[in-house]
Design an enzyme around this catalytic site. Structure first.
Site, PDB file in Angstrom:
ATOM      1  N   LYS A  13       0.824  -1.213   0.000  1.00 37.21           N
ATOM      2  CA  LYS A  13       0.000   0.000   0.000  1.00 37.21           C
ATOM      3  C   LYS A  13       0.864   1.271   0.000  1.00 37.21           C
ATOM      4  O   LYS A  13       0.609   2.182  -0.770  1.00 37.21           O
ATOM      5  CB  LYS A  13      -0.901   0.049   1.254  1.00 37.21           C
ATOM      6  CG  LYS A  13      -1.913  -1.076   1.332  1.00 37.21           C
ATOM      7  CD  LYS A  13      -2.853  -0.878   2.522  1.00 37.21           C
ATOM      8  CE  LYS A  13      -2.154  -0.954   3.878  1.00 37.21           C
ATOM      9  NZ  LYS A  13      -1.676  -2.309   4.235  1.00 37.21           N
ATOM     10  N   ARG A  88      -9.629   1.359   9.307  1.00 39.76           N
ATOM     11  CA  ARG A  88      -9.364  -0.063   9.580  1.00 39.76           C
ATOM     12  C   ARG A  88     -10.370  -0.677  10.530  1.00 39.76           C
ATOM     13  O   ARG A  88     -10.248  -1.864  10.844  1.00 39.76           O
ATOM     14  CB  ARG A  88      -7.990  -0.221  10.233  1.00 39.76           C
ATOM     15  CG  ARG A  88      -6.872   0.141   9.314  1.00 39.76           C
ATOM     16  CD  ARG A  88      -5.569  -0.438   9.843  1.00 39.76           C
ATOM     17  NE  ARG A  88      -4.489   0.345   9.299  1.00 39.76           N
ATOM     18  CZ  ARG A  88      -3.276  -0.128   9.088  1.00 39.76           C
ATOM     19  NH1 ARG A  88      -2.979  -1.364   9.397  1.00 39.76           N
ATOM     20  NH2 ARG A  88      -2.351   0.643   8.588  1.00 39.76           N
ATOM     21  N   ARG A 127      11.349  -7.073   4.257  1.00 36.97           N
ATOM     22  CA  ARG A 127      11.346  -5.692   4.726  1.00 36.97           C
ATOM     23  C   ARG A 127      12.015  -5.588   6.101  1.00 36.97           C
ATOM     24  O   ARG A 127      12.667  -4.591   6.406  1.00 36.97           O
ATOM     25  CB  ARG A 127       9.907  -5.168   4.787  1.00 36.97           C
ATOM     26  CG  ARG A 127       9.831  -3.682   5.097  1.00 36.97           C
ATOM     27  CD  ARG A 127       8.441  -3.128   4.890  1.00 36.97           C
ATOM     28  NE  ARG A 127       7.561  -3.462   5.984  1.00 36.97           N
ATOM     29  CZ  ARG A 127       6.258  -3.185   6.013  1.00 36.97           C
ATOM     30  NH1 ARG A 127       5.681  -2.589   4.996  1.00 36.97           N
ATOM     31  NH2 ARG A 127       5.527  -3.507   7.049  1.00 36.97           N
ATOM     32  N   ARG A 133      11.997  -2.120  10.461  1.00 39.31           N
ATOM     33  CA  ARG A 133      10.827  -1.588  11.162  1.00 39.31           C
ATOM     34  C   ARG A 133      10.580  -2.396  12.427  1.00 39.31           C
ATOM     35  O   ARG A 133      10.592  -3.626  12.392  1.00 39.31           O
ATOM     36  CB  ARG A 133       9.604  -1.661  10.238  1.00 39.31           C
ATOM     37  CG  ARG A 133       8.940  -0.323  10.051  1.00 39.31           C
ATOM     38  CD  ARG A 133       7.825  -0.416   9.064  1.00 39.31           C
ATOM     39  NE  ARG A 133       6.633  -1.022   9.640  1.00 39.31           N
ATOM     40  CZ  ARG A 133       5.450  -1.009   9.055  1.00 39.31           C
ATOM     41  NH1 ARG A 133       5.317  -0.425   7.881  1.00 39.31           N
ATOM     42  NH2 ARG A 133       4.418  -1.581   9.622  1.00 39.31           N
ATOM     43  N   ARG A 144      -0.321  -8.764  13.398  1.00 39.95           N
ATOM     44  CA  ARG A 144      -0.888  -7.749  12.492  1.00 39.95           C
ATOM     45  C   ARG A 144      -1.788  -8.393  11.449  1.00 39.95           C
ATOM     46  O   ARG A 144      -2.821  -7.843  11.077  1.00 39.95           O
ATOM     47  CB  ARG A 144       0.238  -6.942  11.838  1.00 39.95           C
ATOM     48  CG  ARG A 144       0.774  -5.860  12.778  1.00 39.95           C
ATOM     49  CD  ARG A 144       2.187  -5.408  12.418  1.00 39.95           C
ATOM     50  NE  ARG A 144       2.333  -4.985  11.056  1.00 39.95           N
ATOM     51  CZ  ARG A 144       3.467  -5.099  10.355  1.00 39.95           C
ATOM     52  NH1 ARG A 144       4.552  -5.612  10.907  1.00 39.95           N
ATOM     53  NH2 ARG A 144       3.511  -4.691   9.121  1.00 39.95           N
TER      54      ARG A 144
HETATM   55  P1  ADP Z   1       0.904  -2.447   8.130  1.00 39.27           P
HETATM   56  O1  ADP Z   1       1.891  -2.779   7.054  1.00 39.27           O
HETATM   57  O2  ADP Z   1       0.957  -3.404   9.274  1.00 39.27           O
HETATM   58  O3  ADP Z   1      -0.471  -2.268   7.604  1.00 39.27           O
HETATM   59  P2  ADP Z   1       1.160   0.426   8.801  1.00 39.27           P
HETATM   60  O4  ADP Z   1       2.444   1.120   8.573  1.00 39.27           O
HETATM   61  O5  ADP Z   1       0.025   0.816   7.922  1.00 39.27           O
HETATM   62  O6  ADP Z   1       1.471  -1.125   8.751  1.00 39.27           O
HETATM   63  O7  ADP Z   1       0.713   0.636  10.332  1.00 39.27           O
HETATM   64  C1  ADP Z   1       1.596   0.317  11.384  1.00 39.27           C
HETATM   65  C2  ADP Z   1       0.863   0.334  12.723  1.00 39.27           C
HETATM   66  O8  ADP Z   1       0.306   1.652  12.951  1.00 39.27           O
HETATM   67  C3  ADP Z   1      -0.342  -0.610  12.814  1.00 39.27           C
HETATM   68  O9  ADP Z   1       0.030  -1.924  13.152  1.00 39.27           O
HETATM   69  C4  ADP Z   1      -1.143   0.097  13.938  1.00 39.27           C
HETATM   70  O10 ADP Z   1      -0.607  -0.143  15.208  1.00 39.27           O
HETATM   71  C5  ADP Z   1      -0.949   1.563  13.615  1.00 39.27           C
HETATM   72  N1  ADP Z   1      -2.026   2.050  12.718  1.00 39.27           N
HETATM   73  C6  ADP Z   1      -1.876   2.476  11.434  1.00 39.27           C
HETATM   74  N2  ADP Z   1      -3.066   2.851  10.914  1.00 39.27           N
HETATM   75  C7  ADP Z   1      -3.989   2.641  11.890  1.00 39.27           C
HETATM   76  C8  ADP Z   1      -5.397   2.826  11.972  1.00 39.27           C
HETATM   77  N3  ADP Z   1      -6.116   3.276  10.945  1.00 39.27           N
HETATM   78  N4  ADP Z   1      -6.011   2.501  13.135  1.00 39.27           N
HETATM   79  C9  ADP Z   1      -5.323   2.061  14.183  1.00 39.27           C
HETATM   80  N5  ADP Z   1      -4.002   1.854  14.173  1.00 39.27           N
HETATM   81  C10 ADP Z   1      -3.321   2.146  13.040  1.00 39.27           C
END
Ligand code: ADP
Length: 191
Positions: A13, A88, A127, A133, A144
């Protein structure tokens, strides 16, 4: 153009968000990136978010919603935006509906990237080696994926029922996937 980019962790994404947002001249707003920047800067928001992120859990809706609300109110998001990683949860969907409706606009399209589960794990492990990360360890990656399946995957059906969904094959080269997204968005009317 107001669009959402959805898909499981590791679907690509973030990478695609930047290309697609540039193409449409709108900001790519990634909740994950905003949280990580706040963690890096040690802001109160970062301190609050970090323990959830480290565990692979979602940051509470109130925290995430107000952060997105503030970001969308910035002038650069007035012509539109691409949201990556939001909404989400059902509460976030509702909140976003309110934010968009308030400005007299509507969402144009929801793009979902689909990727084989095996490939997702491979990408995240890769990654972990290259980006370092904090939440790309095996346990947290698994958590996740679970949280996504429980809380976020059902939202895809909701957007399908609204007629907004465009599913795009996220397997293959970055450029190929970008082209597929553009092809799929070719017929989407912009509000
Ligand atoms: P992923 O590749 O796991 O989708 P992201 O970089 O999009 O990773 O998000 C990393 C973390 O940030 C998530 O695991 C969560 O803890 C937090 N996070 C991101 N977006 C949201 C959201 N919309 N609602 C709640 N937590 C979020």
């Amino acid at each position: 153009m107001r669009l959402l980019l959805m898909g499981p962790p590791g679907a690509g994404k973030g990478t695609q968000a930047r290309h697609v947002a540039d193409h449409f001249g709108v900001p790519a707003i990634s909740t994950g990136d905003i949280f990580r920047a706040n963690v890096a800067d040690g802001t109160p928001l970062g301190v609050e978010a970090q323990r959830f992120m480290d565990a692979g859990d979602y940051v509470p809706d109130e925290v995430t919603n107000s952060m997105v609300r503030n970001r969308i109110d910035e002038p650069d998001a007035e012509p539109g935006f691409l949201l990556d990683g939001y909404p989400r949860t059902p509460a976030q969907v509702e909140e976003l509906d309110g934010m968009v409706g308030h400005t007299g606009h509507k969402l144009d399209v929801v793009v979902v990237l689909t990727v084989d589960p095996e490939e997702l794990v491979q990408r995240l492990l890769q990654r972990a080696e290259t980006d370092g990360r904090a939440d790309d360890t095996e346990d947290v990656v698994r958590r996740r994926q679970e949280v996504y399946a429980e809380q976020t995957a059902p939202l895809i059906e909701l957007y399908r029922e609204r007629g907004l969904l465009v599913e795009v094959d996220g397997m293959g080269e970055v450029g190929e996937v970008t082209q597929r997204i553009f092809d799929a968005l070719g017929d989407v009317p912009q509000s």
